[in-house]
Design an enzyme around this catalytic site. Structure first.
Site, PDB file in Angstrom:
ATOM      1  N   ASP A   1      27.400  56.877  -1.451  1.00 32.76           N
ATOM      2  CA  ASP A   1      26.596  56.406  -0.075  1.00 32.76           C
ATOM      3  C   ASP A   1      27.204  56.736   0.898  1.00 32.76           C
ATOM      4  OD1 ASP A   1      23.539  54.595  -0.136  1.00 32.76           O
ATOM      5  OD2 ASP A   1      24.981  54.640   1.711  1.00 32.76           O
TER       6      ASP A   1
ATOM      7  N   CYS B   1      10.575  57.756  -0.251  1.00 31.55           N
ATOM      8  CA  CYS B   1       9.890  56.648   0.406  1.00 31.55           C
ATOM      9  C   CYS B   1       9.071  57.159   1.712  1.00 31.55           C
ATOM     10  CB  CYS B   1      11.052  55.599   0.839  1.00 31.55           C
ATOM     11  SG  CYS B   1      12.300  56.097   1.739  1.00 31.55           S
TER      12      CYS B   1
END
Length: 445
Positions: free
Chosen positions: A301, A389
């Site tokens: 990340d 998303c």
């Protein structure tokens, strides 16, 4: 007080779509319309724009103010719905009532809050008080502009509509009462409105501070010492894992509850595999894979704070075969390819790439690039878990992107499951934007 739509732009609202943008409303002085929206004001992500021409003139009418209840009429004066007005937002009117006999009042909101939480009990046992779940999902629960998640005994309340702020404390109180009634009493509340929403909705910094002051038992103050009575960290049970989230600085309302069921389902394919989890955030997919018996898991990340929380979660759950690295997702995949690394499974859960329709083409190119890079690291028979998303990217577009990625890499992609969000994130058929999450579990040959 009434507003009229421009000619032929009333059809979405007859289908009970709750968003009326300024461009769908007739100019002020033209059949009860209003002045054109400020072109510099931008709608929230996912909000539709219904463009039309102006209608015949009427005498000027009184301009509604923030939070006023307004009757929406079509261009010919036929009643359609009732909503709350925001003169500072391009999402000018949010519709809540499609019945002349239903007023927009405190009783309506209390009733819908109770219905929303009761709806979760259709699928989620009420005795799991340490778990996390979405209690209210805005348009999907007919309360546009309010999102509420529960993490154990803490409510995370996010306002996305300025027109609801005058009712803010009452809405929070109603959620607390309904949560207790349906078996998940909560003691703590964190209330927030994010910076982008505040800008789009015309909410001042002073008003934002007021919204945050509605928190209780937990603080948004960065001076709060971790471990104190008002710590910003909340622990809850995520599937079979104990997870910590940062409700002050975390993304969305703290965690990714919409992926909770997908974390568990994807983990079923991970036993004995070497797994790479790209955009791991606080480790949802990575920790689930490790607990399911993956031989090694690497979570990547770009956020140092998210990775610190992910490592904290791994330690709390005694998962020693998982590690976390900070890197850009595209750069990391490219570097691993250059080093001839190979993984038995790659998980992709990137942030939203398309915040508006005009960004869809660029988003699909980014998704294709990301997925092709992941495919490069997979041997035949490897597992690809890939998510989007972006509400503006349809499921069909996403699957076609995978077709293109497989063609360019000369690999077959066999879909094992094509999934959406967890059941506590329902979809309103009248608001297709609420059907936003795609999670594909596939085998790559």
């Amino acid at each position: 007080m009434t507003l009229r739509t421009k000619p032929n732009r009333h059809f979405p609202f007859l289908s009970r779509h709750p968003w009326v943008l300024a461009t769908a409303i007739a100019d002020r002085g033209k059949k009860g319309g209003e002045r054109r929206a400020d072109a510099s004001s931008k709608p929230s992500a996912g909000e539709r724009e219904f463009v039309a021409a102006a209608g015949p003139a009427d005498p000027p009418a009184e301009t509604p103010e923030l939070g006023d209840a307004v009757e929406l009429l079509d261009h010919d004066g036929n009643w359609i719905a009732r909503g709350l007005y925001n003169p500072a937002s391009r999402l000018r009117l949010r519709l809540y009532s499609f019945s002349r006999n239903e007023a927009i009042d405190d009783a309506m909101f209390a009733r819908r809050i109770d219905e929303a939480i009761g709806r979760r009990r259709l699928t989620t046992p009420s005795n799991l008080r340490e778990t996390g779940e979405r209690l209210i999902f805005s348009e999907s629960d007919r309360i546009s502009g309010l999102i509420v998640d529960r993490y154990a005994d803490c409510l995370s309340v996010q306002f996305t509509a300025a027109a609801l702020l005058s009712r803010g404390p009452l809405l929070i109180e109603q959620v607390l009462q309904a949560a207790s009634k349906h078996g998940t009493p909560c003691q703590r509340v964190i209330s927030r409105i994010d910076a982008a929403t505040a800008r789009h909705e015309g909410v001042t910094s002073g008003r934002v501070a007021e919204v945050e002051s509605w928190s209780r038992g937990i603080s948004l103050d960065q001076a709060v010492v971790p471990g104190s009575q008002e710590s910003d960290t909340v622990w809850y049970q995520h599937n079979e894992l104990k997870m910590a989230i940062d409700l002050r600085d975390g993304q969305k309302t703290g965690g990714y509850l919409d992926q909770q069921a997908n974390h568990a389902e994807a983990a079923r394919y991970m036993e004995g595999r070497r797994v790479l989890d790209i955009c791991t955030y606080t480790g949802g997919f990575a920790l689930a894979a490790a607990r399911a018996g993956a031989s090694e898991v690497i979570g990547v990340d770009s956020s140092e704070k998210a990775l610190e929380m992910a490592q904290r979660n791994a330690t709390e759950n005694s998962l020693t075969q998982v590690s976390f690295q900070r890197a850009d997702c595209f750069d990391d995949l490219k570097a691993r390819r250059a080093e001839n690394e190979s993984f038995d499974a790659v998980i992709l859960d990137p942030p939203r790439f398309a915040g508006a329709r005009r960004q869809v083409d660029a988003a699909l190119r980014a998704y294709a690039r990301l997925n092709m890079s992941a495919i490069d690291l997979l041997p035949p028979g490897g597992i690809l878990v890939t998510c989007s998303c972006s509400g503006h990217v349809s499921r069909a577009d996403f699957l076609n992107m995978l077709v293109d990625a497989g063609r360019k890499r000369q690999r077959d992609i066999i879909i094992l499951q094509s999934r959406g969000p967890s059941p506590d994130h329902p979809c309103a058929v009248s608001c297709p934007e609420s059907d936003y999450l795609k999670c594909v579990i596939a085998q790559v040959q």
